[in-house]
Scaffold this active site. Sequence first.
Site, short mmCIF file in Angstrom:
data_model
loop_
_atom_site.label_atom_id
_atom_site.label_comp_id
_atom_site.label_asym_id
_atom_site.label_seq_id
_atom_site.Cartn_x
_atom_site.Cartn_y
_atom_site.Cartn_z
N GLU A 41 36.41 -16.92 13.23
CA GLU A 41 34.87 -17.09 12.91
C GLU A 41 34.63 -15.19 12.41
OE1 GLU A 41 33.59 -16.43 16.73
OE2 GLU A 41 34.31 -18.87 17.78
N LYS B 194 32.71 -11.66 12.76
CA LYS B 194 32.60 -10.81 13.77
C LYS B 194 31.00 -10.21 13.68
CE LYS B 194 34.81 -7.37 16.08
NZ LYS B 194 33.03 -6.66 16.33
N ASP C 68 28.21 -8.48 13.39
CA ASP C 68 27.69 -7.03 13.84
C ASP C 68 26.22 -6.79 14.43
OD1 ASP C 68 28.04 -4.40 14.41
OD2 ASP C 68 27.92 -3.80 12.41
N TYR D 207 29.28 -17.86 20.86
CA TYR D 207 30.55 -17.84 20.35
C TYR D 207 31.51 -17.69 21.86
CZ TYR D 207 30.15 -12.85 20.59
OH TYR D 207 30.28 -11.22 20.93
N LYS E 127 38.76 -5.79 10.75
CA LYS E 127 37.94 -5.02 10.54
C LYS E 127 38.19 -5.07 9.22
CE LYS E 127 36.27 -2.46 14.51
NZ LYS E 127 34.74 -2.38 14.06
N CYS F 67 3.71 22.17 -1.40
CA CYS F 67 4.41 20.85 -2.65
C CYS F 67 4.81 20.34 -3.33
CB CYS F 67 2.67 19.73 -1.93
SG CYS F 67 3.60 18.33 -2.34
N CYS G 262 1.14 18.20 -5.05
CA CYS G 262 -0.01 18.92 -5.15
C CYS G 262 0.20 20.70 -4.98
CB CYS G 262 -1.19 18.76 -4.12
SG CYS G 262 -0.52 19.17 -2.65
N CYS H 260 3.84 18.25 4.15
CA CYS H 260 2.32 18.95 2.76
C CYS H 260 1.13 19.27 3.62
CB CYS H 260 2.43 17.82 1.60
SG CYS H 260 0.77 17.75 0.96
N CYS I 189 -3.52 15.78 -1.34
CA CYS I 189 -2.78 15.91 -2.45
C CYS I 189 -2.62 14.49 -2.96
CB CYS I 189 -1.69 16.07 -1.16
SG CYS I 189 0.45 15.74 -2.44
S1 IVH Z 1 34.71 -13.13 20.92
C1 IVH Z 1 36.94 -11.47 24.46
N1 IVH Z 1 33.37 -13.93 19.13
O1 IVH Z 1 32.43 -8.18 18.64
C2 IVH Z 1 36.40 -11.33 22.97
N2 IVH Z 1 33.27 -11.70 20.00
O2 IVH Z 1 34.38 -6.08 18.94
C3 IVH Z 1 34.54 -11.91 22.70
N3 IVH Z 1 31.12 -10.29 18.65
O3 IVH Z 1 32.27 -7.50 22.30
C4 IVH Z 1 33.66 -12.02 22.36
N4 IVH Z 1 30.88 -11.57 16.76
O4 IVH Z 1 29.88 -8.04 20.39
C5 IVH Z 1 33.77 -12.57 19.71
N5 IVH Z 1 32.69 -14.41 16.87
C6 IVH Z 1 32.79 -13.27 17.72
C7 IVH Z 1 32.48 -12.13 18.02
C8 IVH Z 1 32.40 -11.85 18.52
C9 IVH Z 1 30.57 -10.26 17.36
C10 IVH Z 1 31.22 -8.89 18.93
C11 IVH Z 1 31.17 -9.00 20.22
C12 IVH Z 1 32.44 -7.84 21.00
C13 IVH Z 1 33.07 -7.41 19.82
C14 IVH Z 1 34.25 -6.59 20.31
#
Ligand code: IVH
Length: 662
Positions: free
Chosen positions: A113, A115, A117, A227, A315, A409, A412, A427, A432
């Site tokens: 999946e 990740k 943010d 997820y 990561k 400034c 001006c 300013c 200005c």
């Molecule tokens: S599974 C046991 N799936 O990543 C962990 N987490 O660093 C269950 N996150 O706190 C989480 N995308 O906020 C999972 N596809 C994904 C995710 C995901 C982002 C975040 C989530 C978690 C953090 C852990």
Amino acid sequence: MAVDVKKRIEKLRAEIRRHDYLYYVLAQPEISDRQYDKLFAELKDLEAKHPELVTADSPTQRVSGRPLEGFQTVRHAVPMLSMDNTYNADELRAFDERVAKGLGTNDYDYIIELKIDGVAVSLRYEAGALVTGATRGDGRMGDDVTANVRTVRAIPLILLSDGVKTPDVLEVRGEVFMPTTAFLQVNRLREQAGEPAFANPRNATAGSLKLLDARITAKRNLSFFAYATGQFSEPLGENHYDTLAVFKKLGLPVNPHIRRAKDIDEALKICQSWDRKRDELDYQIDGMVIKLNRFDQRDILGSTGRAPRWCISYKFAAAQTETVVESIDVQVGKSGAMTPVVNLTPVLLAGTTVKRASLHNFDQLNRLDVREGDTVIIEKAGEIIPQVVKVKKEKRPAGASIFKPPTKCPNCGGDVKKDEDGVCIRCLNPNCLAQLKERLKYFAGRGQMDIEGLGPAIIDQLVEQKLVIEPADLYKLTKQDLLSLDRMGPKSVDNLLEAIEKSKTRNLTRVIAGLGIQHVGIQVAEILANRFKHLGLLMQASEEELADIDQIGPVIAKSIRNYFDEWRNRTKELLTYLNPQSEKTVLSKKLAGKTVVVTGTLKNFTRETIKEAIRMAGAKASSSVSKKTDYVLAGDNAGSKLDKARRLGVKVIDEKQFMEML
Ligand code: IVH
């Protein structure tokens, strides 16, 4: 008649839910946004006329009426664990070896999946209805942010049952996030309102989920992907992949890029391909997540207490590159605030060409000691706007001098002064030209008066040729004036004049926002428009009166008062061209402007829906009884508030009387 209305309301709700599902889960909308808005408007209208038919799970009830005092904490029925990280292929392979060893077999598969943010949340559904939304907190206890998650349109208020049984209890875990486009928009609005910008979409999401006023959260365009599960009354499947498929059938959005991998090599390929493709997405990802698919195998591996052994994140490294600072500019904003901008030798970074990087203020510039000619490392991590992270001092050309914050400034030549907080340098010259230009650009901008065709290049010319100094001057422009500008032919002149004419019909909220008062963005403008209904009345309001308004503190009040003291005549002149109307009409004459306190249990309303009904009637719902209270609406088992109302002689009404007043 009442029966027909009820049926129509139910039909509309079902339709809207179906279209939410088509849009958010299947990504296959069948109708246009406009058609959707029409359905929504019809439902809202019917509910306003029949408040007794409003239910908490109606699509109109995503936004609650009042800010909270604070967040309650909730205990997670199943803890929300964190995840271990890997940063390269070797570490990922080592994880796979631990999995193989733990299971004693090579017969397993992974789900890969993105990740996302954002911010992890746990959504609890009971009998298919969303009852709680909570943040992760420390993993065991989180904040109850139910009112805020309810505003996220991708999160269903009630689960669907598309060929699957609705579970009695289901906790859904997932990520609330802010799409990149929404993030840029929010920051634009914040900067225009003189508020600090969010550093990245994750901070913006966290900030939005922690707002006590869900009405603001609702405007942040947050979204959601599911997820994982927390507690459930019955399992949805034997493995993760099947569970995600059931999520979709329940109306829960699942990221479309989820893939299955038969082994770690395949998993790694998928991860690496996303490191290159991540810029194509309209949300930020900071890596990938590799999860063992089968639940029975997950159970064998278990967890360390902190993190499960069956999943890991991969990561991405923050994208960094080296370039040279060609020059440092000072930008003057519409309220005179000055910010340093570094112009860079263009470089490619994570898929886009970067030419400029902004620094928050001169303190930051000095802390990093960025000088013209310096070689710098710039980085794009969670942030979308590239940041200067480091100066390579060993490459500094001889004689490069320290950049000194401006004492005049740059535009001006006027005097400058540090704000009271000691950070922002401004300013002080209200005439200005740089400020005038910025104010006009803001006035004409999309979120304000939305004057199509009045872009920065034209505004610069208009100001430099002294054709326009302030917004009111725009409405005096003639064909002749505009024809004298560069690159303006008769056709574009006509179009522009038409667009300016059209802007005269903008509502009061937009006009107030367009003035560019410091700290007054579109949201505050809306509050002011609803309260004063007329710009003239707002102009007269005292600082105390303004500070008394819910959500408007002393700083905003002072800024508004200062603005009108300084610009009274200019604003008045603007009013000779515009006559902006407030868009909210009041439902009930009897209740308009009154204060109502609700106590006890009502038959037809929940706490939230009654507040909404009171608000829609043009009244204010308050929580404590005082002499200023106009009505106490008492339901069953009303307690001390009712006693107090009687003691103070406040009029007590019941639910039936309230409805009659509407
Ligand atoms: S599974 C046991 N799936 O990543 C962990 N987490 O660093 C269950 N996150 O706190 C989480 N995308 O906020 C999972 N596809 C994904 C995710 C995901 C982002 C975040 C989530 C978690 C953090 C852990």
